[in-house]
Scaffold this active site. Structure first.
Site, PDB file in Angstrom:
ATOM      1  CE  LYS A 262       7.588   3.331  -4.414  1.00 43.83           C
ATOM      2  NZ  LYS A 262       7.437   4.729  -3.933  1.00 43.83           N
ATOM      3  CG  ASP A 267      12.634   6.284  -2.976  1.00 45.07           C
ATOM      4  OD1 ASP A 267      13.491   6.750  -3.754  1.00 45.07           O
ATOM      5  OD2 ASP A 267      11.494   6.791  -2.815  1.00 45.07           O
ATOM      6  CE  LYS A 274      12.704   9.119  -0.614  1.00 45.72           C
ATOM      7  NZ  LYS A 274      11.574  10.063  -0.651  1.00 45.72           N
ATOM      8  CG  ASP A 285       9.446   3.453  -1.427  1.00 48.15           C
ATOM      9  OD1 ASP A 285       8.245   3.661  -1.161  1.00 48.15           O
ATOM     10  OD2 ASP A 285      10.070   4.043  -2.328  1.00 48.15           O
ATOM     11  CG  ASP A 344      12.251  11.042  -3.845  1.00 48.28           C
ATOM     12  OD1 ASP A 344      12.217   9.800  -3.767  1.00 48.28           O
ATOM     13  OD2 ASP A 344      12.183  11.797  -2.847  1.00 48.28           O
ATOM     14  CD  GLU A 346      10.672   5.972  -6.006  1.00 51.27           C
ATOM     15  OE1 GLU A 346      10.717   7.210  -5.930  1.00 51.27           O
ATOM     16  OE2 GLU A 346      10.202   5.251  -5.102  1.00 51.27           O
ATOM     17  NE  ARG A 348       4.590  10.038  -8.882  1.00 54.65           N
ATOM     18  CZ  ARG A 348       4.179  11.184  -8.356  1.00 54.65           C
ATOM     19  NH1 ARG A 348       3.698  12.140  -9.137  1.00 54.65           N
ATOM     20  NH2 ARG A 348       4.239  11.380  -7.056  1.00 54.65           N
TER      21      ARG A 348
HETATM   22  N1  BES Z   1       8.720   6.469  -1.365  1.00 54.99           N
HETATM   23  C1  BES Z   1       8.357   7.825  -1.415  1.00 54.99           C
HETATM   24  C2  BES Z   1       7.065   8.126  -0.643  1.00 54.99           C
HETATM   25  C3  BES Z   1       7.052   7.836   0.826  1.00 54.99           C
HETATM   26  C4  BES Z   1       7.206   8.863   1.738  1.00 54.99           C
HETATM   27  C5  BES Z   1       6.808   6.573   1.290  1.00 54.99           C
HETATM   28  C6  BES Z   1       7.158   8.614   3.087  1.00 54.99           C
HETATM   29  C7  BES Z   1       6.767   6.321   2.652  1.00 54.99           C
HETATM   30  C8  BES Z   1       6.916   7.334   3.544  1.00 54.99           C
HETATM   31  C9  BES Z   1       8.152   8.280  -2.861  1.00 54.99           C
HETATM   32  O1  BES Z   1       8.883   7.607  -3.812  1.00 54.99           O
HETATM   33  C10 BES Z   1       8.537   9.719  -2.927  1.00 54.99           C
HETATM   34  O2  BES Z   1       9.662  10.019  -2.641  1.00 54.99           O
HETATM   35  N2  BES Z   1       7.602  10.581  -3.294  1.00 54.99           N
HETATM   36  C11 BES Z   1       7.839  11.954  -3.383  1.00 54.99           C
HETATM   37  C12 BES Z   1       7.072  12.485  -4.563  1.00 54.99           C
HETATM   38  C13 BES Z   1       7.398  13.902  -4.918  1.00 54.99           C
HETATM   39  C14 BES Z   1       8.810  13.985  -5.461  1.00 54.99           C
HETATM   40  C15 BES Z   1       6.411  14.379  -5.944  1.00 54.99           C
HETATM   41  C16 BES Z   1       7.335  12.626  -2.096  1.00 54.99           C
HETATM   42  O3  BES Z   1       6.304  12.208  -1.577  1.00 54.99           O
HETATM   43  O4  BES Z   1       7.994  13.529  -1.621  1.00 54.99           O
HETATM   44 ZN    ZN Z   2       9.414   5.629  -3.300  1.00 59.28          ZN
HETATM   45 ZN    ZN Z   3      10.827   8.386  -4.111  1.00 56.13          ZN
END
Ligand code: BES
Ligand code: ZN
Ligand code: ZN
Length: 498
Positions: A262, A267, A274, A285, A344, A346, A348
């Site tokens: 990824k 992000d 966010k 990210d 968010d 994204e 996947r």
């Molecule tokens: N890039 C984030 C995940 C992340 C969080 C990486 C903290 C490094 C440190 C990812 O894209 C994300 O935002 N995931 C969301 C998923 C949710 C919307 C189902 C999350 O984990 O809140």
């Molecule tokens: Zn992300």
């Molecule tokens: Zn994200």
């Protein structure tokens, strides 16, 4: 850092390192130094209650009777329990200590009594630890005062098996350089590192090493039907890129193993924006992709005898008038339609197209993806383990084993049909988030699993808690870790090479 191995301590150095076992028992070289310095070591050990405990260091500054300005005594604990790789942590701990004392050159006297483990391997590990912990991302510190800059420039390990240690260290240095490159990429500012510039950096670095690098842009991703990857890229002024790397170091008829990463260069969350505080973290990210490109560099520079494919999906997740919305339904390259309920989630989305493309193009038998995929994995495992999910029993064990050897711990997590079902959408084949917050890193893994073809052995590493560290760790100064580079390199060395 200049690193060398010598049979005898020749030439001058600022500092010397010797060893003591538990109970304060000095090795032969250490005893000689103690005599020469008129008992300075024993006096300092007593004064500081230093008893040679594993991982402890004692600094003796300005000793009399010797040419060195500093003597360091490194604790071994019980020498019989020591494995060669324990010397990595010892080497790593030396770097900041020597810098703090303004040492520019050091000699490490690893005599035959130091441990039962092979001394040449121990010496190579020690040097690698010392090197790995010397990393700094300081290219933008234009006003840093000289006294804050690290001083250590050269290290010599002195041992009878110097030639063998030197040979062993050659590959370790290549891997360390690949880790440094991955750390540079992760540390780089997101206005400098974005999909197009990142893709070019990959081409410039890996092309000359003999890796076949291909970069696909919007024209190609559109033609291939990568609707999920495009959905993430379309909100940004910077076009998304898919980069493939092929290292053909093995026999022509040998199968491919593939790494997929990824690479979200920033992000913001997109329309599902966010919160502001801490958003800057999201420059890392792209840590999964850095592990993949770093591993490709390690493999190519040490000319690994294996056929390895790397695929990284690069995109910037931005909110804008052209961004995808919660509620959008897109068609992925696999043909499966995806309902995007949270922009968010994204990672996947870009990975499902990268995984599919990788399988269609290279037909790997094994595919391992790495991603800073979920905040949920940080809740589950903190910053001590990355999660590994797999459709196989052996592959996670192999990865966990490789990770243990290089200090990149993984924890095997379960898959479950209930979590697969949680990804069903009423309006499309699959949705990109489940309805609740339960098992967030596992539901993300199940999303990816739906894009793995039958018969392909797959593992997914969620490295969200491991790509960046807020504290110094063995071999890893605070900041970008380069997590995954050493693990993948080790995995290939153990399980994929001829
Ligand atoms: N890039 C984030 C995940 C992340 C969080 C990486 C903290 C490094 C440190 C990812 O894209 C994300 O935002 N995931 C969301 C998923 C949710 C919307 C189902 C999350 O984990 O809140
Ligand atoms: Zn992300
Ligand atoms: Zn994200």
């Amino acid at each position: 850092m200049k690193i060398s191995f010598e049979k005898k301590a020749v030439g001058k150095a600022d500092a010397v390192v010797v060893f003591a076992a538990e109970g304060g028992r000095l090795t032969g070289a250490a005893q000689k130094l103690d005599q020469k310095s008129k008992g300075a070591l024993k006096r300092a050990m007593k004064a500081d209650a230093f008893t040679g405990g594993k991982g402890k260091l004692l600094m003796v500054s300005g000793p009399a009777g010797v040419a060195w300005t500093h003597i360091v005594v490194a604790g071994l604990g019980k020498p019989a329990d020591l494995e060669a790789r324990d010397f990595e942590a010892i080497g790593s701990s030396l770097t900041p200590l020597l810098n703090r004392h303004k040492v520019a050159s050091v000699q490490v006297l690893l005599d035959d009594e130091t441990c039962d483990a092979p001394k040449d391997v121990a010496a190579a590990h020690l040097a690698q630890g010392l090197l790995l912990n010397s990393y700094r991302f300081d290219k933008y510190l234009t006003r840093e005062p000289k006294e804050k800059k690290p001083t250590l420039k050269s290290a010599t390990v002195v041992l009878s098996g110097a030639a063998a240690a030197k040979k062993d260290f050659e590959t370790r240095r290549k891997v360390a350089e690949a880790v440094f490159w991955a750390r540079d990429l992760v540390s780089e500012a997101p206005n400098v590192l974005y999909p197009e510039s990142y893709a070019e950096m990959i081409r410039c670095e890996l092309g000359p090493l003999g890796v076949e690098v291909k970069i696909l842009g919007r024209k190609e991703t559109q033609k291939l039907g990568m609707g999920a990857l495009i959905a993430v890229g379309q909100g940004s002024a910077r076009e998304e890129k898919l980069v493939t790397m092929h290292w053909k170091g093995g026999d022509k008829n040998r199968e491919n193993v593939a790494f997929v990463g990824k690479g979200v260069t920033f992000d913001t969350g997109g329309i599902s924006l966010k919160p502001g505080p801490g958003m800057w973290d999201m420059k890392y990210d792209m840590g999964g992709s850095a592990a993949v490109v770093g591993a490709m560099k390690a493999l190519a520079s040490r000319k690994a005898k294996a056929n390895v494919v790397g695929v990284v999906a690069l995109a910037e997740n931005m909110p804008s008038g052209t961004a995808c919305r919660p509620g959008d339904i897109v068609t992925s390259m696999s043909g499966q339609t995806v309902e995007i309920l949270n922009t968010d989630a994204e990672g996947r989305l870009i990975l499902c197209d990268a995984l599919w493309y990788c399988q269609e193009t290279f037909r790997p038998t094994h595919i391992i993806d790495l991603a800073t995929l979920t905040g949920a994995v940080v809740i589950a495992l903190g910053h001590e383990y990355a999660a590994v999910y797999s459709n196989d029993d052996k592959l996670p064990q192999h990865l966990i084993g490789a990770g243990k050897e290089v200090g990149e711990p993984l924890w095997h997590m379960p898959l479950n049909d209930a979590w697969d079902k949680a990804m069903d959408s009423a309006a499309a084949d699959i949705k990109n988030i489940s309805s609740g917050r339960d098992a967030g890193s596992a539901t993300a893994a199940h999303f990816l699993k739906r894009f793995i073809r039958k018969g392909v052995t797959w593992a997914h590493l969620d490295i969200a808690g491991m790509a960046w560290t807020e504290k110094d760790r063995p071999c890893v100064p605070k900041g970008a870790v380069g997590f995954g580079v050493r693990l993948l390199d080790r995995y290939v060395a153990e399980y994929c090479e001829e």
